[in-house]
Design an enzyme around this catalytic site. Structure first.
Site: not given
Length: 271
Positions: A2-3, A92, A111
DNA sequence: CGCTGACCCTGACGGC
DNA sequence: TGCCGTCAGGGTCAGC
């Protein structure tokens, strides 16, 4: 992933056919927290709401409903997946909204550095209070950066990654923009010349715009699982190229650590 | 004030 | 093959 350009691309992807989504029928939390706990009221508040618009501020996705502003930060590994009909939960997957139309959005985040928040419309958004200007807006000018950097001794790389200075410049694009502007990442911010400030600001804008353009393909590629590599290899001049020859002078690219993050630069081209 | 390192968490990858 | 250390694009915070 996610830039800033990718958050923008995620935004565009989710915005497609927004008007035919219908109301939120069901919200499902597969766990109680990501980086932070989901707001307690989240499920009840969102069910029955309609998503009116999706925008972006810094790296936040901003979903506007009738009564709420729903924020989502993707952290390092957050991603949204659109589904139609019944689907099996995948590892996830932490959150799902299902709509009247039968479509649903699933948030996945291995994460779990991402987070969401829900703010009653009209209330102030604390998350946004100390954010600097958007890098692609005219308020982020060379004059602004030059003035802001006076009396700041911090290395210029840390400075441009500081969200109070300017939002959306991540670790990759910080290195890339400094390379493009030929400015050494360790340079003390207050020693930046006017000329360098000009170059750096236009480099940041250029690097982000270029990434934005290929952002769509990067996301498509990302779904194809191997194209993320292609995207990187094609567009990055210094990031993750330690030891490899500088595209300009052929000297090996250096890797250093600043504020705990990797920085890549050419010690010959950048001053 | 500015910087470092720890931390939040899981997965991928390289070396042995 | 498998184990282990290292590192990852975000961001905050205590402590020096």
């Amino acid at each position: 992933m996610p830039e800033l350009p990718e958050v923008e691309t995620v935004k565009l992807g989710l915005s497609k056919n927004l008007e035919t989504l219908g109301r939120i029928e069901q919200v499902k939390l597969f766990r109680k927290d990501l980086r932070f706990e989901f707001p307690k009221k989240m499920k009840n508040a969102l069910e029955g709401q309609k998503i009116l618009s999706i925008s972006r501020r810094a790296k936040y996705l901003v979903f506007e409903t009738q009564d709420y502003v729903w924020l989502c930060h993707l952290g390092m590994t957050g991603a949204w997946r659109q589904e139609t009909g019944d689907h099996q939960k995948q590892p996830h997957d932490h959150f799902r909204v299902s709509f009247e139309s039968g479509r649903s959005w699933v948030y996945r985040d291995p994460r779990r550095f991402g987070y969401m928040d829900l703010i009653k419309k009209g209330s102030s958004i604390v998350w946004f209070e100390h954010l600097g200007p958007e890098p692609l807006e005219s308020s982020f000018s060379s004059e602004y950066l030059f003035q802001k950097s006076r009396n700041k001794k911090a290395p210029i790389k840390n400075f441009i990654m500081d969200q109070k200075v300017v939002v959306g410049v991540g670790n990759i694009y910080a290195s890339e923009a400094l390379y493009m502007a030929r400015v050494k990442p360790s340079k003390a911010s207050h020693r930046l010349t006017r000329k360098q400030a000009e170059l750096l600001v236009s480099s940041i804008k250029m690097v982000l715009k270029k990434a934005l353009k290929s952002g769509g393909s990067s996301i498509r590629d990302y779904k194809n699982a191997d194209a993320e590599m292609g995207y990187f290899q094609q567009s990055l001049k210094v990031y993750d190229r330690a030891g490899k020859p500088c595209f300009s002078c052929k000297k090996p690219i250096k890797k250093i650590t600043q504020a705990g993050r990797s920085t890549f630069y050419c010690s010959n081209c950048q001053v």
